[in-house]
Write an enzyme that holds these catalytic residues in place. Sequence first.
Site, PDB file in Angstrom:
ATOM      1  N   ASP A 114     -59.445  27.131  27.132  1.00  0.00           N
ATOM      2  CA  ASP A 114     -60.424  26.977  28.204  1.00  0.00           C
ATOM      3  C   ASP A 114     -59.981  25.919  29.203  1.00  0.00           C
ATOM      4  O   ASP A 114     -60.593  25.771  30.264  1.00  0.00           O
ATOM      5  CB  ASP A 114     -61.820  26.662  27.663  1.00  0.00           C
ATOM      6  CG  ASP A 114     -61.897  25.351  26.899  1.00  0.00           C
ATOM      7  OD1 ASP A 114     -60.846  24.778  26.560  1.00  0.00           O
ATOM      8  OD2 ASP A 114     -63.026  24.902  26.607  1.00  0.00           O
ATOM      9  N   ASP A 145     -58.044  26.480  22.513  1.00  0.00           N
ATOM     10  CA  ASP A 145     -58.950  27.600  22.763  1.00  0.00           C
ATOM     11  C   ASP A 145     -58.822  28.129  24.189  1.00  0.00           C
ATOM     12  O   ASP A 145     -59.602  28.981  24.610  1.00  0.00           O
ATOM     13  CB  ASP A 145     -60.393  27.227  22.449  1.00  0.00           C
ATOM     14  CG  ASP A 145     -60.913  26.055  23.276  1.00  0.00           C
ATOM     15  OD1 ASP A 145     -60.094  25.256  23.762  1.00  0.00           O
ATOM     16  OD2 ASP A 145     -62.145  25.921  23.418  1.00  0.00           O
ATOM     17  N   SER A 155     -60.896  23.691  19.408  1.00  0.00           N
ATOM     18  CA  SER A 155     -60.151  23.397  20.625  1.00  0.00           C
ATOM     19  C   SER A 155     -58.784  22.799  20.305  1.00  0.00           C
ATOM     20  O   SER A 155     -57.966  23.422  19.644  1.00  0.00           O
ATOM     21  CB  SER A 155     -60.978  22.489  21.533  1.00  0.00           C
ATOM     22  OG  SER A 155     -60.345  22.273  22.768  1.00  0.00           O
ATOM     23  N   ASP A 190     -54.798  24.570  26.245  1.00  0.00           N
ATOM     24  CA  ASP A 190     -55.153  23.931  24.988  1.00  0.00           C
ATOM     25  C   ASP A 190     -55.457  25.008  23.946  1.00  0.00           C
ATOM     26  O   ASP A 190     -55.297  26.211  24.200  1.00  0.00           O
ATOM     27  CB  ASP A 190     -56.303  22.947  25.178  1.00  0.00           C
ATOM     28  CG  ASP A 190     -57.617  23.608  25.565  1.00  0.00           C
ATOM     29  OD1 ASP A 190     -57.603  24.789  25.971  1.00  0.00           O
ATOM     30  OD2 ASP A 190     -58.662  22.945  25.471  1.00  0.00           O
TER      31      ASP A 190
END
Length: 477
Positions: A258, A256, A104, A254
């Site tokens: 999500d 990743d 992440s 961010d």
Amino acid sequence: MPPHNLSDFVKAYDVRGLVPEQLDVDVAWALGAAFAEVVILGEGGHGCVIGHDMRASSPELSRAFGTGVMSRGVDVTHIGLASTDGLYFASGHLGLAGAMFTASHNPAAYNGIKLCRPGAAPVGLESGLADVRDLAQGLLDGTAERPHAEPGTSEERDVLRDYAAFLRGLVDLSQIRPLTVVVDAGNGMGGHTVPAVLDTGAGLPALPLTVVPLYFELDGTFPNHEANPLEPANLRDLQAAVLEHGADIGLAFDGDADRCFVVDERGEPVSPSAITALIATREVAREVAAGTPAAEVSIVHNVITSAQVPEVIASLGAKAVRTRVGHSYIKAEMARSNAVFGGEHSAHYYFRDFWFADTGMLAALHTLAALGEQPRSLSEIMAGYAAYAASGEINSTVDDQAASTEAVRAWAADKQVEVDELDGLTLTHAGGEGDPMWWLNLRGSNTEPLLRLNVEAADVATMAAIRDDVLSIVRRD
């Protein structure tokens, strides 16, 4: 002593560790084999879909994990580069358990794994991850038997266009007014997914959007800034670009992709709680238009979203469902209550239409639709969702979480507060005429000697006074 102690980096909701000191190909293989046995085969599954982000270690680690899965006789579908919500889409669309290799927003030295059941259902320490960890540890240190099954098969599959088309089918942007949108991907996976969804990268019909890209080049070393928009410093480039281009809105994803953070046309950040209230309003209206009584529509929020979120939901005649912080708790409560939408203070947004999973991209589409369907600016729209003053989350290092928490409870004993312990200690002062409302939440970290404080009040002065009083107790100033 085993070569790796998985308890050091298998967290409450996922795996997150340094590469290769903690997470290497052997660990990835063992976790894959254990995941296949405990979750996939243990629950009657038949396959696993695996995606990865742009970090240099992600392709190798994801392949090793896949080999571990196949060693138990389970078939693997590799989707390659993907956002975390792209992996959730694949899990839901294909009906397969899933593994997403990403750390992440963490720095480049880290990587990790987010695991899910078919339909993007979560896997956390309380729902299978502890058993996966323990079996993997046994495989690594030689106390568990290595598999002897006929290996499963492996295939490659590109789901990016299907992902983009699915999201575009949930929110109609074709009739909105033209908008200029600055998007900061932070060199993360938003650089892969945003062109597919908002531009014509996946061959979908063009939208009335002018997209100004910032840092779309995939680079897991994050050369421009950390891919963590929760930190104000990481929004500065986006804020400046919104003003420079006279844009209508700015979006930051961010690492990743999500989570999605929003900046208005003035370059000012918009609270994720305000975005939660905005999307909740849209989702309730959509349900009511489809014939569902508002009283039967549920929206989930965590204990530290703004007090305005449940107030807005109540004003719509819908049900606000409060739950603990963390995606596994939100997803479980969403499924239990069949909630249409859920939001967290951290800019995680969950949708029933997306298998109750979180997707920053769908939240972005809803925000763009809300802006483009009418003539007002974003700041004008969001002014209606900014009734209170909030401290944001403040971390304090403490020697004894319980003792510090009890000291705060004692401080509040004469302050006419409602005490709630759903997630940490929540104290709510309802206030009255000339007596401002305020609430605070004090939660301990599960992995560090930290207490996390959030305060919200009817005005800035009250918020600051409560914040400073509590911090002085927690930090023993």
